[in-house]
Structure formats: C-alpha cells, structure tokens
Scaffold this motif. Structure first.
Motif, PDB file in Angstrom:
ATOM      1  N   LEU A 274       0.823  -1.205   0.000  1.00 53.87           N
ATOM      2  CA  LEU A 274       0.000   0.000   0.000  1.00 53.87           C
ATOM      3  C   LEU A 274       0.862   1.262   0.000  1.00 53.87           C
ATOM      4  O   LEU A 274       0.589   2.214  -0.748  1.00 53.87           O
ATOM      5  CB  LEU A 274      -0.940  -0.004   1.205  1.00 53.87           C
ATOM      6  N   ARG A 303      -2.897  10.193   6.751  1.00 51.87           N
ATOM      7  CA  ARG A 303      -3.568   8.923   6.415  1.00 51.87           C
ATOM      8  C   ARG A 303      -2.632   7.728   6.632  1.00 51.87           C
ATOM      9  O   ARG A 303      -3.076   6.626   6.984  1.00 51.87           O
ATOM     10  CB  ARG A 303      -4.062   8.953   4.964  1.00 51.87           C
ATOM     11  N   ASN A 307      -2.928   3.983   8.853  1.00 54.29           N
ATOM     12  CA  ASN A 307      -2.703   2.720   8.152  1.00 54.29           C
ATOM     13  C   ASN A 307      -1.835   1.804   9.018  1.00 54.29           C
ATOM     14  O   ASN A 307      -0.721   2.187   9.387  1.00 54.29           O
ATOM     15  CB  ASN A 307      -2.007   3.007   6.813  1.00 54.29           C
ATOM     16  N   ARG A 328      -0.350  -5.200   5.468  1.00 50.39           N
ATOM     17  CA  ARG A 328      -1.804  -5.296   5.321  1.00 50.39           C
ATOM     18  C   ARG A 328      -2.195  -6.101   4.087  1.00 50.39           C
ATOM     19  O   ARG A 328      -3.192  -6.807   4.082  1.00 50.39           O
ATOM     20  CB  ARG A 328      -2.362  -3.873   5.233  1.00 50.39           C
ATOM     21  N   HIS A 329      -1.408  -5.975   3.020  1.00 51.27           N
ATOM     22  CA  HIS A 329      -1.654  -6.725   1.784  1.00 51.27           C
ATOM     23  C   HIS A 329      -0.492  -7.703   1.561  1.00 51.27           C
ATOM     24  O   HIS A 329       0.666  -7.313   1.650  1.00 51.27           O
ATOM     25  CB  HIS A 329      -1.751  -5.793   0.582  1.00 51.27           C
ATOM     26  N   VAL A 335      -3.740  -4.314  -3.997  1.00 54.49           N
ATOM     27  CA  VAL A 335      -4.048  -2.939  -3.608  1.00 54.49           C
ATOM     28  C   VAL A 335      -5.015  -2.340  -4.621  1.00 54.49           C
ATOM     29  O   VAL A 335      -4.779  -2.385  -5.829  1.00 54.49           O
ATOM     30  CB  VAL A 335      -2.765  -2.084  -3.533  1.00 54.49           C
ATOM     31  N   THR A 336      -6.110  -1.753  -4.132  1.00 57.73           N
ATOM     32  CA  THR A 336      -7.120  -1.189  -5.021  1.00 57.73           C
ATOM     33  C   THR A 336      -6.913   0.319  -5.220  1.00 57.73           C
ATOM     34  O   THR A 336      -6.317   0.994  -4.381  1.00 57.73           O
ATOM     35  CB  THR A 336      -8.528  -1.422  -4.468  1.00 57.73           C
ATOM     36  N   GLU A 339      -8.369   2.362  -2.340  1.00 53.41           N
ATOM     37  CA  GLU A 339      -7.509   2.453  -1.152  1.00 53.41           C
ATOM     38  C   GLU A 339      -6.464   3.549  -1.327  1.00 53.41           C
ATOM     39  O   GLU A 339      -6.178   4.316  -0.396  1.00 53.41           O
ATOM     40  CB  GLU A 339      -6.821   1.112  -0.900  1.00 53.41           C
TER      41      GLU A 339
END
Length: 355
Positions: A274, A303, A307, A328-329, A335-336, A339
């Motif tokens: 991310l 932000r 996270n 997280r991923h 990852v989108t 996001e």
C-alpha cells in the motif's frame, strides 16, 4: 550535567552556522530542533549583517538521519488500533511536528541568502527536507542520501516527492520505491545536490566561505564528482519503472534478467504494497510547486498514521528489528485504486496544512 542544545547557532564573519547536535541519533530531528531552525532562519534572513547560512551535522556519521521515529511509532500504533479518523491523526504530536517541519522545508526553499547544506554522511528522510531544498547543496565522498520511508510503511514526505518526481528517466521513482542509498555522485546526477567537495576538504571549504564568499569557496574546493553508478543503469530503469503499477514494475525488473535488476525487484517486493502504491501515485501525479506538494504530502502523512502498515513497519525495522513486517496486503496486485485514492482525499475543514 547540563545537556547541550540540540541545535547550535553561531555567527562568525557574517556567516551563520546551524549545527544539528544530536550525534548519537545521527542528528534526528525533533520538534525543538525544527523550532530553533525556524526561528534562527527567520532572524538571519532579516539581518543585513548575515551574508550566508551553513547547515552541518555534529559527529562523524552524518547530517541527519530523519525524524523522531519513536514518537511517530507511538502515535501510529495508537491511531491504527483505535478506529481513529483524520481529526485524531491531526491532533497527535507527529502531525504537529509535520506541520512545522513542512513549513520549514518551504521556507528553506525560499531562503533569500546563500543557504549551504553540507550533506556529508547519512542524509535521510527529514534530513533531505532541510538540505535538498537549499539553494547550495554540497555532497561528499561519504554522502549516503535516501528517502527510506516505504521501508517502514510510510511515503516520502518533506517535499521528497516534489524532488523525486522531477528526476528524468524514472530514476526518482526508482529511488522512492527502493528506498536505496544514493552516493554523492548519484545525488548530483539526479539533481538532488549541486557540488561535490571531498570530505577531507570540508573544514577548509567552510573557512573559505567566511574569508571570501560562498561562490569563491565553491570555485576553490568543488571537484568533478565521480561517475554515478545509478545513472549508468538509467536505460533499464527508465523502461522498467515506466509501468503503471508496482506489481508491473516488479515484473519488468525481473524480466531484465540482470543481478542488479533482480535485486531491485526483490527489494521492492518486500516493502509495504500500500505504501508503495501511494508513493508511485505521488511521484506520477506531479504538483506544480513545492508548497502544493507539501499540502498533499501532509494529507498522505496523516492517512499513513491511520494505516496499520506504518506502525508495523517501524516495529519491524526499528523497535523489534526482526526485519519481518506483516503488511496489510500480501500481494502487490491486491491494492485497489480506492484504497490509494483515500490517502489523497481533502482533509476536513480546518485540518489542511497552511503555508
């Protein structure tokens, strides 16, 4: 025993010197240091008796290793585990530090007199912010410059995305995504520094500034830098790092088939998916001015505090030092866009950075 000030201020022959004075931590920045630098630079800018400012770091290890990572870890850990939001992030100590630090970065870029940053030894993160925006940037044979933020689940800040986005042939994107260390020669080749002075000549160079001028001192002591090893790889880096996503960049590096490209792919693959995706977006969507970039970086920094990757990255690299973060991923392709978009969304009223 009274501790020495964390920033030493001195004036001699019209030349003001700022010495970052926390050598045990490689002069890592904290709130009080930013405050002293800001106050001193404002006073010296208005003082006709001051002809130039020189920035140096105490000790033998470097100019500045970055910001106060312990405070950032404390805040990131609390926020990422407390269902917190933008307002909570903006109220933490790290957010206050970033507000003042980023304003200082902008002021350094506009300083009206010669501001000579001696970028000797380690110059990382926040150390880049107080030196690479200077109008006179000196590197040496000992310089090790980096924006290492993605290694702790963070994103390059202090105007770092402004600097790296402007480097040709995707070399700036390479530096941002790998978090690799640049030599003095690399820094000049990438446009992050101006002059190469051997470390052995620094004392004489600084003395010459007071005895003559910045221009004359540079003319006497600056040398042609060695060849940049990073710039020599620009062909494959330009092509591999032109890909649209981090996952594709990793694949293109692997397809090059050289040891250096394979090592680069492995280095990127191990970092927070991310944070890397947000970094790539930051470097591709170039902002017109440093001030606009700092506004956006402040949003991204807040932000990032929310996270979990940031607290986890600092834990793995700095606190526990197991070098085994659980991101997280698990997959860079997971990852989108939504996001990533969330990091750049405007902050609520009253929370945006003002410069």
């Amino acid at each position: 025993m009274v501790d020495e000030p964390s920033v030493l201020c001195a004036v001699d022959a019209g030349v003001a010197t700022l010495t970052l004075n926390r050598p045990k931590s490689i002069n890592a920045l904290d709130q009080s240091m930013v405050d002293v630098m800001d106050e001193s630079l404002r006073a010296w800018a208005a003082d006709d008796a001051i002809t130039a400012v020189v920035l140096v770091g105490a000790g033998e290890r470097g100019l500045c290793a970055g910001g106060d990572i312990v405070t950032i870890h404390r805040d990131a850990s609390a926020l990422s585990s407390a269902n917190a939001g933008d307002a909570d992030a903006a109220a933490c100590a790290s957010a206050a530090f970033w507000r003042d630090e980023y304003r200082l970065n902008a002021d350094i870029a506009k300083f009206p007199k010669p501001y000579v940053a001696i970028m000797d030894g380690i110059v990382m993160g926040g150390g880049v912010g107080i030196s690479a925006h200077a109008n006179t940037r000196i590197v040496t044979d000992r310089t090790r410059l980096a924006m290492p933020e993605v290694g702790i689940g963070f994103v390059p800040d202090v105007g770092g995305t402004h600097l790296l986005a402007r480097v040709p042939d995707n070399l700036g994107i390479y530096a941002g995504l790998t978090a690799g260390q640049l030599s003095g020669a690399d820094a000049i080749a990438l446009g992050l520094a101006d002059h190469f002075v051997p470390a052995a000549d620094l004392d004489a160079f600084r003395q010459a500034i007071g005895e003559t001028s910045v221009t004359d001192a540079i003319a006497k002591y600056a040398q042609e830098p060695p060849a940049s090893k990073l710039a020599a790889q620009r062909d494959w880096i330009r092509d591999a790092f032109a890909a649209d996503t981090v996952a594709e960049i990793i694949d293109r590096c692997r397809a090059v088939g050289t040891e250096e490209a394979d090592k680069t792919a492995a280095t990127i693959a191990a970092k927070s998916p991310l944070a890397l995706a947000v970094t790539l977006r930051s470097l591709r969507d170039e902002m017109p001015t440093l001030e606009e970039t700092l506004h956006r970086e402040y949003r991204v920094s807040l932000r990032s505090m929310l996270n979990p990757d940031m607290a986890e990255g600092i834990r793995a690299q700095v606190i526990d030092k197991d070098r085994n973060p659980s991101w997280r991923h698990a997959d860079h392709a997971a990852v989108t866009a939504a996001e990533v978009d969330a990091f750049f969304a405007p902050l609520p009223a009253g929370l945006e950075l003002t410069i």
